[in-house]
Every structure is written in structure tokens, then in C-alpha cells.
Motif scaffolding. Structure first.
Motif, mmCIF file in Angstrom:
data_model
loop_
_atom_site.group_PDB
_atom_site.id
_atom_site.type_symbol
_atom_site.label_atom_id
_atom_site.label_comp_id
_atom_site.label_asym_id
_atom_site.label_seq_id
_atom_site.Cartn_x
_atom_site.Cartn_y
_atom_site.Cartn_z
ATOM 1 N N TYR A 55 0.875 -1.190 0.000
ATOM 2 C CA TYR A 55 0.000 0.000 0.000
ATOM 3 C C TYR A 55 0.906 1.231 0.000
ATOM 4 C CZ TYR A 55 -3.988 2.917 1.354
ATOM 5 O OH TYR A 55 -4.979 3.865 1.389
ATOM 6 N N PRO A 57 0.850 4.556 0.462
ATOM 7 C CA PRO A 57 0.962 5.536 1.555
ATOM 8 C C PRO A 57 1.637 4.970 2.806
ATOM 9 C CG PRO A 57 -1.241 5.588 0.617
ATOM 10 C CD PRO A 57 -0.548 4.386 0.037
ATOM 11 N N HIS A 90 0.024 12.256 5.411
ATOM 12 C CA HIS A 90 -0.931 11.175 5.155
ATOM 13 C C HIS A 90 -1.998 11.089 6.225
ATOM 14 C CE1 HIS A 90 1.241 9.643 1.735
ATOM 15 N NE2 HIS A 90 2.337 9.825 2.425
ATOM 16 N N GLU A 92 -5.096 11.776 6.155
ATOM 17 C CA GLU A 92 -6.330 11.163 5.667
ATOM 18 C C GLU A 92 -6.179 9.655 5.482
ATOM 19 O OE1 GLU A 92 -3.801 11.947 2.148
ATOM 20 O OE2 GLU A 92 -4.326 13.150 3.879
ATOM 21 N N ASP A 93 -4.957 9.180 5.273
ATOM 22 C CA ASP A 93 -4.718 7.749 5.073
ATOM 23 C C ASP A 93 -4.531 6.993 6.389
ATOM 24 O OD1 ASP A 93 -4.712 7.806 2.203
ATOM 25 O OD2 ASP A 93 -2.706 8.680 2.291
ATOM 26 N N TYR A 96 -7.600 5.007 7.641
ATOM 27 C CA TYR A 96 -7.804 3.837 6.796
ATOM 28 C C TYR A 96 -6.765 2.759 7.102
ATOM 29 C CZ TYR A 96 -8.284 0.763 2.861
ATOM 30 O OH TYR A 96 -8.464 -0.366 2.098
ATOM 31 N N LYS A 128 -2.650 1.871 -5.061
ATOM 32 C CA LYS A 128 -3.397 2.243 -3.850
ATOM 33 C C LYS A 128 -4.870 1.915 -4.010
ATOM 34 C CE LYS A 128 -4.731 6.134 -0.990
ATOM 35 N NZ LYS A 128 -5.048 7.518 -0.955
ATOM 36 N N GLU A 132 -7.208 -0.840 -1.933
ATOM 37 C CA GLU A 132 -8.428 -0.400 -1.258
ATOM 38 C C GLU A 132 -9.651 -1.154 -1.789
ATOM 39 O OE1 GLU A 132 -8.346 3.843 -1.830
ATOM 40 O OE2 GLU A 132 -6.925 4.135 -0.178
#
Length: 136
Positions: A55, A57, A90, A92-93, A96, A128, A132
């Protein structure tokens, strides 16, 4: 005709190379000079969080010196790595990744071949999205 299996090491090599090409320099560092060759460094470890192994990020380029510090120096982990870099770049990541780190992905040869293809083409945004999509 029998196809040969694609090893995770081969996929990891393609992924690491793509990360180093993307970042071009040691991104997570303190005020000490960089030294050693550039390496790909995971935020959540590949062994402990297999769904985040490829992944983008979750991985960044670091020199050998700072990569070692990231894994072994608790003060460096709390301030420069966890606190500043990941939240700033990151944020926002992170939520997740907190969810996905407890998930698993079955890395079939078909999926491994697709990851290698995307990495060799430097299509990390598509990689990515693929990860997801698999995780739901």
C-alpha cells in the motif's frame, strides 16, 4: 506448460524500487545527515500488517541511517515519524491504515503480477486504489 510461482520477494523488490523512484530522497529524517543507501521503509510493518505491505501511503524512502532510527529509536518514532511526517503528509490515510492493518489479502500469482506491473509502470496511485478495492 506449468507457470512458475511469483515470490513475494520479487513483488517486494518491484514495490521498493517504485517507492524509491517516487520519493527520490530520504523523506523521514531528523537533523542528522543522511547516510547509506536509500531504502523503502514501511510505517506499519509488512509482517505485522500484511494487507498494507504493498500500500503506497504506508511506505516511504529513507536512508539506511534514518531507517534504522525509525525502527529502533523511540524518541525518533514518536516525534519525527509518527507525530509529524505521517500526520502532515498522510493524515487522511492514517485512519484507513489503522483499519486495514488488521486485514489480510491473499496474494495470488495473478495479484502479484498486477502489483509488479503497476510498480514497474510507476502507477502507485492505481496500486493504492487496487489495494483499497480488494479490502473493501
Amino acid at each position: 506448460m506449468r507457470r512458475s510461482k511469483i515470490s513475494l520477494d520479487k513483488v517486494q523488490e518491484a514495490f521498493n524500487s517504485a517507492i524509491k523512484r517516487r520519493d527520490k530522497r530520504c523523506l523521514i529524517r531528523d537533523y542528522e545527515p543522511c547516510c547509506g543507501q536509500l531504502e523503502a521503509s514501511h510505517f506499519f510493518s509488512a509482517g505485522g500488517s500484511p494487507a498494507l505491505r504493498f500500500y503506497p501511503p504506508n511506505c516511504h524512502a529513507q536512508c539506511q541511517h534514518h531507517h534504522w532510527k525509525h525502527h529502533n529509536d523511540r524518541d525518533f518514532q514518536k516525534t519525527d515519524y509518527y507525530g509529524l511526517f505521517m500526520e502532515k503528509n498522510h493524515g487522511e490515510d492514517l485512519e484507513y491504515m489503522e483499519f486495514a492493518r488488521h486485514c489480510c489479502i491473499k496474494y495470488t500469482d495473478e495479484l502479484k503480477a498486477e502489483i509488479i506491473r503497476l510498480c514497474n509502470a510507476d502507477k502507485l496511485d492505481e496500486l493504492k486504489e487496487l489495494i483499497e478495492e480488494i479490502l473493501g
